[in-house]
Design a protein around this motif. Structure first.
Motif, PDB file in Angstrom:
ATOM      1  N   TYR A 168      -5.433   1.361  -2.286  1.00 58.01           N
ATOM      2  CA  TYR A 168      -4.858   0.027  -2.262  1.00 58.01           C
ATOM      3  C   TYR A 168      -3.332   0.149  -2.271  1.00 58.01           C
ATOM      4  N   HIS A 173       0.595  -1.632  -0.698  1.00 55.18           N
ATOM      5  CA  HIS A 173       1.349  -1.627   0.556  1.00 55.18           C
ATOM      6  C   HIS A 173       2.781  -1.132   0.375  1.00 55.18           C
ATOM      7  N   TYR A 189      -0.707  -7.430   5.009  1.00 54.09           N
ATOM      8  CA  TYR A 189      -1.591  -6.947   3.951  1.00 54.09           C
ATOM      9  C   TYR A 189      -2.884  -6.321   4.478  1.00 54.09           C
ATOM     10  N   ARG A 190      -3.016  -6.229   5.774  1.00 55.39           N
ATOM     11  CA  ARG A 190      -4.192  -5.531   6.301  1.00 55.39           C
ATOM     12  C   ARG A 190      -4.155  -4.078   5.843  1.00 55.39           C
ATOM     13  N   PRO A 191      -5.223  -3.580   5.236  1.00 55.75           N
ATOM     14  CA  PRO A 191      -5.184  -2.207   4.717  1.00 55.75           C
ATOM     15  C   PRO A 191      -5.059  -1.186   5.838  1.00 55.75           C
ATOM     16  N   LEU A 224     -10.642  -6.771   1.553  1.00 52.22           N
ATOM     17  CA  LEU A 224      -9.874  -5.628   2.041  1.00 52.22           C
ATOM     18  C   LEU A 224     -10.779  -4.611   2.708  1.00 52.22           C
ATOM     19  N   ARG A 225     -11.991  -4.425   2.182  1.00 50.99           N
ATOM     20  CA  ARG A 225     -12.940  -3.520   2.842  1.00 50.99           C
ATOM     21  C   ARG A 225     -13.334  -4.033   4.228  1.00 50.99           C
ATOM     22  N   SER A 263      -4.091  -5.920  -8.012  1.00 56.42           N
ATOM     23  CA  SER A 263      -5.561  -5.822  -7.941  1.00 56.42           C
ATOM     24  C   SER A 263      -6.271  -5.957  -9.280  1.00 56.42           C
ATOM     25  N   ARG A 319     -11.546  -7.123  -3.190  1.00 57.76           N
ATOM     26  CA  ARG A 319     -11.949  -5.799  -2.706  1.00 57.76           C
ATOM     27  C   ARG A 319     -12.868  -5.911  -1.497  1.00 57.76           C
ATOM     28  N   PRO A 322     -10.410   0.531   1.824  1.00 56.17           N
ATOM     29  CA  PRO A 322     -10.784   1.186   0.566  1.00 56.17           C
ATOM     30  C   PRO A 322     -12.274   1.454   0.465  1.00 56.17           C
ATOM     31  N   GLN A 358       0.377   4.860  -2.192  1.00 60.78           N
ATOM     32  CA  GLN A 358      -0.685   3.919  -2.529  1.00 60.78           C
ATOM     33  C   GLN A 358      -1.301   4.249  -3.892  1.00 60.78           C
TER      34      GLN A 358
END
Length: 333
Positions: free
Chosen positions: A194, A196, A95-97, A27-28, A38, A24, A101, A135
């Motif tokens: 979260y 994709h 996978y880049r958000p 991703l943040r 997750s 997490r 989040p 998502q």
């Protein structure tokens, strides 16, 4: 206070010392850290700890095999940095958000029954509900250890409304806690978005949505997003359920029904004596029959139980040769 995380071979990012997991935090920070569920089930976020100290939150998480553990593999969604660390993994920009989040407090405003064992939970936050259709978010059910992943069934909005279709699973601590311990007016922690397997608005192909059971939530969201599109794409929705009473799409997506080119429900356990004259069997079989020669013009989105996911992967990838880039789903367990 933050911990500096170095990726062996290049790249660094900082994770708050108060962050719940490495994944997490990554991703943040906008890192393309591979993942799916997750919550410890899929194993997609495996990495190696080269130096530093990390706490393992779930030592028996099914996402790691015994061979993985012997080789020193860890799950980022079940690891919490305790200081500066160096890790080994291969980041992937896929996978880049699209939206970093956030962790917020969400208040339950409404809960309405959809079927005998599923309900739509409506939460409100003091921030806009910022996500991409398809998502999911992580919710912390009171009285249950760990967070649970639930997909949004609505569209992003400025009002801060988040809708989730949740099935009460017999013996499931998380789902039963959501039904029994969360009342209208109560607050829970919401962390998201979260995933994709979200809607690709810039792809002009026809949209094929396939749902099984409680996988209906993200499929309703994607269908709503596709229905809003003003382009010429067609929208096909397949829903697999046990009986007619278990069908959810007509209840949840009434606002999008007039934009759906075809809705095809499939029942696997409807009584033989009933007057049901629709398709029977498994939903992937109806997809195979109905899509057929149109496969080249389609983008596929699906969510549901693992056997359905596996059957669709075999159909789409092995049998039909659909490119991976046109297949969208998040793996859960």
């Amino acid at each position: 206070m933050t911990h500096r995380i170095t990726i062996e071979g290049g790249g660094v990012f900082d994770v708050s010392a108060e962050e719940s997991t490495l994944l997490r935090g990554a991703l943040r920070a906008g890192v393309g850290f591979p993942y799916d569920c997750s919550v410890g089930g899929c194993g997609s976020c495996r990495f190696e700890l080269i130096s530093g100290e990390m706490e393992t939150l779930w030592t028996t998480a099914p996402g790691l095999s015994e061979r993985d553990r012997r080789r020193g593999k860890r799950l980022a969604c079940q690891s919490r940095p305790l200081g500066d660390c160096t890790i080994k993994l291969r980041p992937d920009d896929e996978y880049r958000p699209p939206i970093p989040p956030r962790r917020v407090s969400a208040i339950l405003r409404e809960r309405r029954a959809v079927t005998a064992d599923m309900a739509e939970f409506v939460f409100r936050t003091d921030r806009p509900a910022d996500f991409v259709a398809g998502q999911y978010a992580l919710l912390q059910p009171p009285g249950a250890a760990g967070m649970r992943a639930y997909s949004m069934s609505n569209l992003p909005n400025a009002e801060g409304e988040w809708r989730f279709v949740i099935r009460r699973v017999p013996g499931g601590r998380g789902s039963n806690a959501m039904f029994d311990n969360v009342q209208v007016g109560d607050a829970v922690t919401l962390d998201g978005p979260y995933g994709h397997a979200h809607f690709r608005a810039d792809v002009p192909r026809d949209v094929v949505c396939i749902a099984g059971g409680s996988g209906i939530g993200p499929i309703v969201s994607v269908a709503r997003a596709a229905a809003q599109d003003s382009g010429p794409r067609r929208l096909f929705v397949f829903e697999g359920a046990r009986t007619r009473a278990d069908l959810c799409f007509p209840v949840l997506a009434d606002d999008a029904r007039d934009k759906v080119t075809a809705y095809m429900p499939v029942l696997s356990a409807e009584a033989e004596a009933s007057d049901w004259d629709g398709a029977r069997g498994f939903v992937h079989e109806e997809v195979e029959r109905a899509v057929g020669e149109q496969v080249e013009s389609c983008e596929f989105y699906f969510a549901g139980p693992p056997p359905m996911i596996e059957a669709l992967q075999k159909l789409l990838i092995v049998q039909w040769g659909v490119p991976i880039a046109r297949i969208h789903f998040d793996r859960f367990f």
